[in-house]
Design an enzyme around this catalytic site. Structure first.
Site, short mmCIF file in Angstrom:
data_model
loop_
_atom_site.label_atom_id
_atom_site.label_comp_id
_atom_site.label_asym_id
_atom_site.label_seq_id
_atom_site.Cartn_x
_atom_site.Cartn_y
_atom_site.Cartn_z
N ARG A 182 37.31 35.33 51.70
CA ARG A 182 37.37 34.38 50.58
C ARG A 182 37.65 32.97 51.09
NH1 ARG A 182 41.20 35.05 45.24
NH2 ARG A 182 42.92 34.97 46.74
N ASP A 211 51.74 34.03 44.99
CA ASP A 211 50.81 33.24 45.81
C ASP A 211 50.45 31.96 45.05
OD1 ASP A 211 48.93 33.94 43.95
OD2 ASP A 211 47.74 35.18 45.29
C1 ACO Z 1 46.31 36.08 42.78
C2 ACO Z 1 45.63 36.51 44.04
O1 ACO Z 1 44.83 35.81 44.56
S1 ACO Z 1 46.05 38.00 44.73
C3 ACO Z 1 45.36 37.91 46.36
C4 ACO Z 1 46.09 36.98 47.22
N1 ACO Z 1 47.43 37.45 47.52
C5 ACO Z 1 47.62 38.34 48.51
O2 ACO Z 1 46.69 38.70 49.16
C6 ACO Z 1 49.00 38.86 48.76
C7 ACO Z 1 48.97 39.89 49.84
N2 ACO Z 1 50.28 40.48 50.10
C8 ACO Z 1 51.17 39.93 50.90
O3 ACO Z 1 50.97 38.85 51.41
C9 ACO Z 1 52.43 40.70 51.19
O4 ACO Z 1 52.30 42.03 50.82
C10 ACO Z 1 53.66 40.14 50.45
C11 ACO Z 1 53.92 38.73 50.90
C12 ACO Z 1 53.45 40.17 48.97
C13 ACO Z 1 54.87 41.02 50.79
O5 ACO Z 1 55.06 40.91 52.16
P1 ACO Z 1 56.27 41.59 52.92
O6 ACO Z 1 57.49 41.60 52.07
O7 ACO Z 1 56.35 40.96 54.24
O8 ACO Z 1 55.81 43.07 53.07
P2 ACO Z 1 56.57 44.23 53.83
O9 ACO Z 1 57.71 43.72 54.66
O10 ACO Z 1 56.89 45.30 52.85
O11 ACO Z 1 55.43 44.73 54.79
C14 ACO Z 1 55.44 46.00 55.41
C15 ACO Z 1 54.25 46.10 56.30
O12 ACO Z 1 53.07 46.00 55.53
C16 ACO Z 1 52.25 44.96 56.00
N3 ACO Z 1 51.63 44.30 54.86
C17 ACO Z 1 52.19 43.90 53.70
N4 ACO Z 1 51.26 43.39 52.89
C18 ACO Z 1 50.08 43.46 53.55
C19 ACO Z 1 48.76 43.09 53.22
N5 ACO Z 1 48.47 42.55 52.02
N6 ACO Z 1 47.80 43.29 54.14
C20 ACO Z 1 48.10 43.84 55.33
N7 ACO Z 1 49.33 44.23 55.69
C21 ACO Z 1 50.32 44.04 54.81
C22 ACO Z 1 53.19 44.01 56.71
O13 ACO Z 1 52.47 43.25 57.66
C23 ACO Z 1 54.17 44.98 57.34
O14 ACO Z 1 53.58 45.53 58.50
P3 ACO Z 1 54.43 46.14 59.71
O15 ACO Z 1 55.24 47.27 59.15
O16 ACO Z 1 53.41 46.57 60.68
O17 ACO Z 1 55.30 45.03 60.22
O1 LIG Z 2 42.57 35.39 42.86
C1 LIG Z 2 43.02 36.11 42.04
C2 LIG Z 2 43.81 35.66 40.93
O2 LIG Z 2 44.29 36.50 40.17
O3 LIG Z 2 43.97 34.44 40.83
MG MG Z 3 42.88 33.28 42.31
#
Ligand code: ACO
Ligand SMILES: O=CC(=O)O
Ligand code: MG
Length: 569
Positions: A184, A470
């Site tokens: 994206r 986010d």
């Molecule tokens: C509105 C929108 O646009 S939604 C789409 C955009 N937003 C996103 O993509 C958010 C994605 N998610 C994240 O960034 C994270 O999950 C967060 C920030 C919400 C939470 O992060 P944390 O609290 O650090 O997660 P946590 O400590 O429980 O992570 C545990 C493990 O999972 C992994 N992990 C957590 N989320 C993700 C993810 N989305 N992708 C890959 N790995 C992940 C961490 O890297 C960690 O790995 P490790 O055990 O090897 O060290």
């Molecule tokens: O990108 C996704 C959203 O919900 O915003």
């Molecule tokens: Mg969005």
């Protein structure tokens, strides 16, 4: 040939060489720091491709953004968004998009996350069908994050990516089976101020798309796409003219690569209110390059406030009350499903904000149950797949989709949702119901400042109060505060008739800053960017005219030119 770029003294990783320069084509200037690894993606040929895109499309992008401003003026003067009579023939016509690439027929669960190295590996290994690697809502677009992200994706597509977590002595590598990669890029509105083309900052999304496509298209089609790809998600569009620009960008890229028209495929996020009235038109413009639409619910809520910023009769209740069961949100999801299935492409669901809660099993189960409920609603409505914010949620979400879809890859031909054809403009803009409370104002303020402080220090998605936050979710907090302040809304619940005024907001900001300091501790508070974040957030909430995006202003604070001289756009 112009040669630009300088060393950095800020980063001391092994990838930094003491001196270096990027080799750039005529008219291109790289103002970001030089890092040896970045030179792998900032090659002369790749920059030439990006510059070509910029030169061909810049004027059309400027025009599209001017059209957004024109529409905003109409809405601010009391106008309402609606279906365009001029494109009725597109909505009523019988046409379909090109057949789906078999490699991504099944997209039941898609994980999303920033293009950070360890997370890229974890996401690809997560068991999800797709990984959406994010240069957008989940990423703070610092030069370093963006360029490292490009390097990470190149290594991922080549299958060589690895990461050594020294603290835990753990090495991360790709499994044999990985999720299919979608990328994206940023939205049209964001500039890339570290790359100038013919004296102007480049368009952020063309840099993201151009570098990724240039380096990965061939390997991707061979190893992941079974002849198709690369695959993209396209954010924050407001009108089909913007989709048309993307379609032309894709055609130009395909021509440069010598590959068939329709190789590149994209899913468009319907995440602005004006775009819900343009779904057929957007698919039509991208009909050779489409793999569906997605309900970007968080930006959609943000856009509802933004679109109706001049309409005091459409104020939002507390952020936590604006969910998918509100009539306008359910209508949007239903119409998206009907539109996509009629045109033969995926109707993707959105992101539940809950994430696993590690230290509290009861709260964790409650969060998981909310996610299951949300996903059950999506799959029953007819969505073909959905998003997961965290790997820990994937098994539960997969189970819901598999149990309710059976053994088919998607529901495109099974669930038509013809009933949604009766949805009206009024259904799609119906005011959400609920109360406005002091706690809502406080939570918005705390979350907005917390998030912005993280963003300014390079982190674009964070866990806050057990939810994923986010750029899109933080936007809701910002514009809701702005809206409540502008219209001096009366807060419900306490029977005291308290109105949101600048004075009240000032007190709330002070108290919430004290709470943040208590929560994170004095040391982290003083070392972090909380005070700067508070200043930016407060200015934006109290500005007489609503800023279009939180991140446009904030971006000025993360631009670092080399040789060092901070810049303002
Ligand atoms: C509105 C929108 O646009 S939604 C789409 C955009 N937003 C996103 O993509 C958010 C994605 N998610 C994240 O960034 C994270 O999950 C967060 C920030 C919400 C939470 O992060 P944390 O609290 O650090 O997660 P946590 O400590 O429980 O992570 C545990 C493990 O999972 C992994 N992990 C957590 N989320 C993700 C993810 N989305 N992708 C890959 N790995 C992940 C961490 O890297 C960690 O790995 P490790 O055990 O090897 O060290
Ligand atoms: O990108 C996704 C959203 O919900 O915003
Ligand atoms: Mg969005």
């Amino acid at each position: 040939m112009a040669i630009r770029g300088m060393m950095s003294d800020r980063i001391t990783t092994t990838t930094l060489i003491p001196m270096g320069i990027y080799e750039v084509p005529e008219g291109v200037e790289v103002r970001g720091m030089f890092v040896q690894d970045f030179a792998r993606v900032l090659t002369r040929e790749a920059l030439e491709f990006v510059a070509g895109l910029e030169r061909e499309f810049r004027r059309r992008i400027i025009y599209a953004l001017e059209c957004r401003r024109e529409a905003k003026r109409r809405y601010n003067d009391g106008g309402l968004p609606g279906f365009d009579p001029a494109t009725r023939f597109v909505r009523e016509g019988e046409w379909t998009c090109a057949a789906l690439p078999p490699a991504v027929a099944d997209r039941k669960v898609e994980i999303t996350g920033p293009v950070e190295r360890k997370m890229v590996i974890n996401a690809l290994n997560s068991g999800a069908k797709v990984f959406m690697a994010d240069f957008e809502d989940a990423l703070s677009p610092s030069w370093e994050n963006l360029m490292r992200g490009q390097v990470n994706l190149k290594d991922a597509v080549e299958g060589t990516i690895s990461f050594h977590d020294k603290a835990r002595n753990r090495v991360y590598k790709l499994n044999d089976q990985t999720a299919k990669l979608f990328v994206r890029p940023r939205g049209w509105h964001l500039p890339e101020n570290h790359i100038h083309i013919d004296g102007q900052p480049a368009t952020g999304c063309l840099v993201d798309f151009g570098l990724y496509f240039f380096h990965n298209h061939a390997t991707f089609r061979r190893t992941q796409g079974a002849g198709f790809g690369p695959f993209f998600y396209l954010p924050k569009m407001e009108h089909s003219r913007e989709a048309k620009i993307w379609n032309c960008v894709f055609e130009r890229a395909e021509k440069m690569a010598g590959i068939e028209n329709g190789s590149i495929r994209a899913t468009v996020l319907i995440e602005t209110l004006p775009a819900v009235f343009q779904m057929d038109e957007i698919l039509y413009e991208l009909r050779d390059h489409s793999v569906g639409l997605n309900c970007g619910r968080w930006d959609y809520i943000f856009s509802y406030v933004k679109t109706f910023q001049g309409h005091p009769d459409r104020l939002l209740p507390d952020r936590v009350l604006v969910g998918m069961t509100q009539h306008f949100m359910r209508s949007y999801s239903d119409l998206l499903i009907r539109t996509c299935h009629r045109r033969g492409v995926h109707a993707m669901g959105g992101m539940a904000a809950q994430i696993p809660i590690r230290d509290d099993p009861v709260a964790n189960e409650a969060a998981l149950e909310l996610v299951r409920k949300d996903k059950l609603r999506e799959v029953r409505a007819g969505h073909d797949g959905t998003w997961a914010a965290h790997p820990g949620l994937i098994p539960a979400i997969m189970e819901v989709f598999q149990n309710n879809m059976g053994n088919i890859p998607n529901q495109i031909h099974k669930v038509k949702r013809e009933d949604a054809a009766n949805l009206t403009e009024q259904d799609l803009i119906q005011k959400p119901r609920g109360v406005r409370t002091m706690e809502g104002l406080r939570l918005n303020t705390r979350v907005g400042i917390h998030y912005l402080a993280a963003w300014l220090t390079g982190t674009g998605s964070v866990p806050l109060y057990n939810l994923m936050e986010d750029a899109a979710t933080a936007e809701i907090s910002r514009v809701q505060n702005w809206q409540w302040l502008k219209y001096g809304v009366e807060l419900d619940g306490d029977g005291l008739g308290v109105h949101v005024t600048r004075e009240l907001f000032g007190r709330v900001v002070e108290e919430e800053m004290e709470r943040i300091e208590r929560e994170v501790g004095k040391e982290r508070f003083n070392k972090g960017m909380y005070k700067e974040a508070c200043k930016i957030f407060t200015r934006q909430c109290t500005a007489p005219i609503l800023d279009d995006f939180l991140t446009l202003d904030a971006y000025n604070h993360i631009v670092v030119h080399h040789p060092k001289a901070s810049s303002r756009l």
